[in-house]
Design an enzyme around this catalytic site. Structure first.
Site, mmCIF file in Angstrom:
data_model
loop_
_atom_site.group_PDB
_atom_site.id
_atom_site.type_symbol
_atom_site.label_atom_id
_atom_site.label_comp_id
_atom_site.label_asym_id
_atom_site.label_seq_id
_atom_site.Cartn_x
_atom_site.Cartn_y
_atom_site.Cartn_z
ATOM 1 C CB CYS A 102 7.285 2.038 5.615
ATOM 2 S SG CYS A 102 6.349 0.487 5.601
ATOM 3 C CB CYS B 41 8.784 0.371 9.124
ATOM 4 S SG CYS B 41 9.542 -0.147 7.553
ATOM 5 C CG HIS C 18 10.519 -1.156 3.844
ATOM 6 N ND1 HIS C 18 9.184 -0.888 4.047
ATOM 7 C CD2 HIS C 18 10.844 -0.589 2.646
ATOM 8 C CE1 HIS C 18 8.725 -0.176 3.030
ATOM 9 N NE2 HIS C 18 9.698 0.018 2.167
ATOM 10 C CG ASN D 149 7.706 -3.841 -9.590
ATOM 11 O OD1 ASN D 149 7.965 -4.970 -9.194
ATOM 12 N ND2 ASN D 149 7.513 -3.566 -10.859
ATOM 13 C CB SER E 255 -1.813 0.778 -0.681
ATOM 14 O OG SER E 255 -2.037 0.103 0.547
ATOM 15 C CG HIS F 152 6.753 -3.533 5.632
ATOM 16 N ND1 HIS F 152 7.837 -2.901 6.207
ATOM 17 C CD2 HIS F 152 6.547 -4.655 6.358
ATOM 18 C CE1 HIS F 152 8.256 -3.604 7.250
ATOM 19 N NE2 HIS F 152 7.487 -4.685 7.351
ATOM 20 C CG HIS G 126 1.273 -6.124 3.912
ATOM 21 N ND1 HIS G 126 1.986 -5.354 3.009
ATOM 22 C CD2 HIS G 126 -0.046 -5.910 3.629
ATOM 23 C CE1 HIS G 126 1.146 -4.695 2.229
ATOM 24 N NE2 HIS G 126 -0.102 -5.019 2.583
ATOM 25 C CD GLN H 222 -5.229 -6.156 3.207
ATOM 26 O OE1 GLN H 222 -6.270 -5.877 3.815
ATOM 27 N NE2 GLN H 222 -4.837 -5.497 2.133
ATOM 28 C CD GLU I 273 -11.528 -22.774 -5.907
ATOM 29 O OE1 GLU I 273 -10.744 -22.206 -6.668
ATOM 30 O OE2 GLU I 273 -11.201 -23.170 -4.755
ATOM 31 C CG HIS J 219 -6.803 -25.263 -3.614
ATOM 32 N ND1 HIS J 219 -7.984 -25.642 -3.002
ATOM 33 C CD2 HIS J 219 -7.147 -24.336 -4.533
ATOM 34 C CE1 HIS J 219 -9.000 -24.976 -3.521
ATOM 35 N NE2 HIS J 219 -8.518 -24.164 -4.449
#
Length: 377
Positions: free
Chosen positions: A53, A56, A117, A162, A170, A173, A175, A177, A191, A327
């Site tokens: 991974c 990790c 993980h 999954n 991709s 683990h 996470h 962004q 909005e 929100h």
């Protein structure tokens, strides 16, 4: 003589005031048999540590960088960022007025939730989620105050088990962004525009807390009504409520928002609100997993002020972007089971969104789920 309208039986159209778009609701179609694509069941045997991974602790990433031996969260700039830092090249002149383009610069940060993980938001402790929220807040402030940055987007593609494969992530683990860009993207811009318009419109009432400059707030008023109606509420605590919005598109879509006061961004949270937010994230994602006894796929995104407010002598300075009401959108694709997901049909691609299960039915099913993760029973 026509039948009396029944929203649980008859097709109808609902408006989303945040985007000023509509959705066709067809509740009678929930009885139809499913012969379409199914997804493989979610694996449930991820190891606590995976030597292969990229996220990790202590492992090498694809670009050769080595992760620190982190014990809580870890943040790094995405090795394959969707936007690149400034300065960028100037866009060439448009070959035609209909073929315009504009440069976009910025950064993409990855926030690893935990060294384990095999964990995810529904299986992390509330204390762990508080730590994640504090990291989000730090990045939001740091990136949002950089020169040239107009917007900061925090999001997660449900990365455990999954969830990532189904939602375009991709790596399994846990996470999220944070993408920071030199432009205000389409959806949050829409909005914000509709929230500004509502504050000045004759449609606004005075039922909810007030927003910027003591004007009506679209989401303050909406959540005040929903807490009275109760039929679309999934779970609530002292500061936040999770509900299936009236205009929900995804089968088990959830909107999380504060209801006691108008809160423009993470920067405005009190410590008590931060913990309450962590608790409701935990409760929503636990109910998701419990719905079909699987690791439930979803995309999650925070919408708030485009960037943090100015701080003068420890006080946050109000400005027109405070019209934003913090929100969180949870948009999961699963429809009937752990293996049947919603797809965009021809009408939805060519005309407008459509759903079968009503928002009220979806909320009832999520509300009935246990608040204890199924793996711990």
């Amino acid at each position: 003589m026509a039948d009396q309208f029944d929203p649980t039986t008859h097709s109808h159209r609902r408006c989303n005031p945040l985007t000023n778009t509509h959705i066709l609701v067809s509740p009678h179609r929930t009885k139809r048999p499913w012969l379409g694509q199914t997804e493989p069941p979610a694996p449930s045997n991820l190891p606590p540590y995976d030597k292969n991974c990229y996220l990790c602790p202590g492992n090498a990433r694809a670009n050769g960088s080595v992760n620190e031996d982190y014990k809580a969260t870890m943040v790094f700039e995405n090795d394959y960022a969707a936007v690149l830092p400034p300065p960028g090249p100037t866009a060439p002149a448009a070959p035609h007025p209909l073929l315009t383009s504009e440069p976009v610069q910025g950064s993409c940060d990855v926030v690893c939730f935990h060294p384990r993980h095999d964990l995810s938001l529904p299986t992390l402790s509330v204390d762990d989620i508080v730590t994640i929220i504090k990291e989000w807040t730090r990045i939001y402030h740091n990136r949002g105050t950089q020169d040239g940055i107009e917007y900061v987007q925090i999001f997660e593609a449900g990365p455990s088990l999954n969830k990532g494969a189904m939602m375009g992530c991709s790596n399994p683990h846990p996470h999220s962004q944070v993408w920071s860009t030199s432009i205000l993207p389409t959806l949050p811009a829409k909005e914000l525009r509709n929230m500004r318009d509502y504050a000045k419109s004759s449609a606004a009432t005075t039922n909810g807390p007030k927003g910027y400059q003591n004007e009506p707030c679209l989401l303050c008023e909406y959540v005040t009504y929903e807490r009275t109606a109760r039929e679309r509420i999934v779970v609530e605590n002292e500061h936040f409520v999770a509900l299936v919005p009236w205009w929900a598109y995804w089968p088990f879509e959830v909107l999380v928002l504060p209801y006691k006061r108008h809160i423009p961004s993470l920067t405005h949270f009190t410590p008590e609100e931060t913990r309450a937010f962590a608790e409701i994230i935990s409760q929503v994602t636990i109910r998701y997993d419990n719905l079909f006894s699987c690791s439930f796929a979803y995309a999650m995104g925070i919408h708030q002020r485009p960037g943090p407010p100015k701080d003068v002598d420890g006080a946050l300075v109000e400005d027109p972007d405070d019209v934003a009401h913090f929100h969180v959108h949870f948009e999961p694709p699963l429809l009937r089971s752990a293996t049947v997901r919603k797809f965009l049909a021809g009408y939805e691609v060519m005309a407008e969104p459509q759903r079968d299960l009503t928002a009220e039915q979806a909320a009832q099913r999520l509300r009935a789920c246990s608040c204890v993760h199924y793996s711990r029973n």
